[in-house]
Motif scaffolding. Structure first.
Motif, mmCIF file in Angstrom:
data_model
loop_
_atom_site.group_PDB
_atom_site.id
_atom_site.type_symbol
_atom_site.label_atom_id
_atom_site.label_comp_id
_atom_site.label_asym_id
_atom_site.label_seq_id
_atom_site.Cartn_x
_atom_site.Cartn_y
_atom_site.Cartn_z
ATOM 1 N N THR A 194 -0.600 4.889 5.988
ATOM 2 C CA THR A 194 -0.450 5.605 4.726
ATOM 3 C C THR A 194 -1.792 6.249 4.369
ATOM 4 O O THR A 194 -2.836 5.915 4.938
ATOM 5 N N TRP A 195 -1.727 7.171 3.403
ATOM 6 C CA TRP A 195 -2.958 7.813 2.946
ATOM 7 C C TRP A 195 -3.959 6.780 2.436
ATOM 8 O O TRP A 195 -5.155 6.881 2.700
ATOM 9 N N THR A 208 6.979 3.922 -4.022
ATOM 10 C CA THR A 208 7.189 4.003 -2.576
ATOM 11 C C THR A 208 6.929 5.409 -2.076
ATOM 12 O O THR A 208 6.257 5.603 -1.040
ATOM 13 N N ALA A 209 7.451 6.407 -2.781
ATOM 14 C CA ALA A 209 7.215 7.807 -2.404
ATOM 15 C C ALA A 209 5.722 8.107 -2.371
ATOM 16 O O ALA A 209 5.206 8.724 -1.427
ATOM 17 N N LYS A 210 5.012 7.662 -3.403
ATOM 18 C CA LYS A 210 3.564 7.884 -3.468
ATOM 19 C C LYS A 210 2.844 7.163 -2.342
ATOM 20 O O LYS A 210 2.005 7.751 -1.649
ATOM 21 N N ASN A 211 3.161 5.885 -2.145
ATOM 22 C CA ASN A 211 2.449 5.084 -1.151
ATOM 23 C C ASN A 211 2.622 5.615 0.261
ATOM 24 O O ASN A 211 1.682 5.598 1.071
ATOM 25 N N VAL A 212 3.826 6.070 0.595
ATOM 26 C CA VAL A 212 4.114 6.472 1.973
ATOM 27 C C VAL A 212 3.675 7.905 2.270
ATOM 28 O O VAL A 212 3.103 8.177 3.326
ATOM 29 N N PHE A 213 3.905 8.811 1.339
ATOM 30 C CA PHE A 213 3.761 10.232 1.661
ATOM 31 C C PHE A 213 2.566 10.927 1.016
ATOM 32 O O PHE A 213 2.214 12.031 1.433
ATOM 33 N N GLU A 217 -0.240 -2.446 -1.387
ATOM 34 C CA GLU A 217 -1.560 -3.067 -1.220
ATOM 35 C C GLU A 217 -1.584 -4.376 -1.999
ATOM 36 O O GLU A 217 -1.247 -4.419 -3.167
ATOM 37 N N TRP A 218 -1.998 -5.452 -1.301
ATOM 38 C CA TRP A 218 -2.017 -6.778 -1.931
ATOM 39 C C TRP A 218 -3.398 -7.423 -1.867
ATOM 40 O O TRP A 218 -3.536 -8.640 -1.930
ATOM 41 N N GLY A 219 -4.407 -6.621 -1.732
ATOM 42 C CA GLY A 219 -5.767 -7.122 -1.636
ATOM 43 C C GLY A 219 -6.565 -6.176 -0.772
ATOM 44 O O GLY A 219 -5.999 -5.291 -0.121
#
Length: 235
Positions: A39-40, A117-122, A160-162
């Motif tokens: 991902t970005w 999800t859209a933001k995180n992936v694309f 992101e979890w850390g």
């Protein structure tokens, strides 16, 4: 004679639009079935010298308690909306307007799990209007092409979890030394509790704020189950 130059000038624009369309729709179609390799945000963190622990797991290999926890904490209407929670957006706008008047500068988001999800992936991290517009477009696409279960699966795998920790499996291993499929309700609630600020808070041995937030989330998880708010994922 006057028409030919205009036609010529249109060709590069049409070509660019065609390429962008292929990239957008192709990416959505591809990730309907395959895990996103990067991902970005992962790329940005790597350029900053941070590591990457990213372990994809199918939704069947992730505890349903974590599904309940993120619905309870992040998006209680996940199964009911079509990508956007207008009431949450309106509330965020009101809260942000009040915060601006007070000069606190604190920004509250109204994003659904689908939007995240859209933001995180694309897309790249940020709050500019261009990115928000693209986020809305991608949200409509994944709601249409992926469906709720796939959206939840991708969300739990790329969140992101850390620092350097991405996805439920890496998070469960990092914070609790176990697989994501074996998370208890309390552990799932604590993981959900740190999602808004995963680089600031700890899921294991948390401070008072995370403990209080996790307790509220764990209580709300019962409502998620009892009222069928998770039916589109677990049903």
């Amino acid at each position: 004679m006057t028409g030919a130059p205009r036609k010529t000038r249109r060709r590069p624009i049409l070509t660019v639009l065609s390429v962008l369309g292929i990239l957008v729709f192709g990416g959505v179609a591809l990730y309907r079935f395959l895990p996103p390799p990067q991902t970005w945000l992962m790329t940005l963190r790597l350029t900053q010298g941070e590591g990457r622990d990213y372990r994809w797991r199918s939704l069947d290999d992730i505890s349903p308690r974590l599904v309940d926890a993120v619905i309870a904490s992040e998006d209680a209407t996940f199964c009911a909306h079509s990508g956007f929670d207008m009431k949450a957006i309106e509330k965020a706008l009101r809260d942000n307007a009040r915060a601006e008047k007070r000069g606190s500068g604190r920004i509250r988001g109204g994003s659904t799990i689908s939007q995240q999800t859209a933001k995180n992936v694309f897309l790249w991290p940020g709050r500019d209007w261009v990115r928000k517009g693209l986020e809305a477009g991608y949200t409509v696409l994944i709601e249409t092409a992926w469906g709720k279960r796939r959206i939840m699966e991708v969300y739990l795998n790329v969140a992101e979890w850390g620092p350097g920790i991405y996805g439920a499996e890496a998070a469960a291993r990092h914070w609790y030394g176990k697989s994501a499929r074996d998370l208890t309700a309390r552990e799932a609630a604590r993981l959900a509790a740190i999602l808004p600020s995963p680089r600031r808070y700890k899921a294991a041995s948390p401070g008072p704020y995370v403990r209080r937030r996790a307790s509220r989330i764990q209580a709300a998880m019962g409502t998620v189950r009892n009222d069928g708010l998770n039916a589109c994922v677990t049903g």
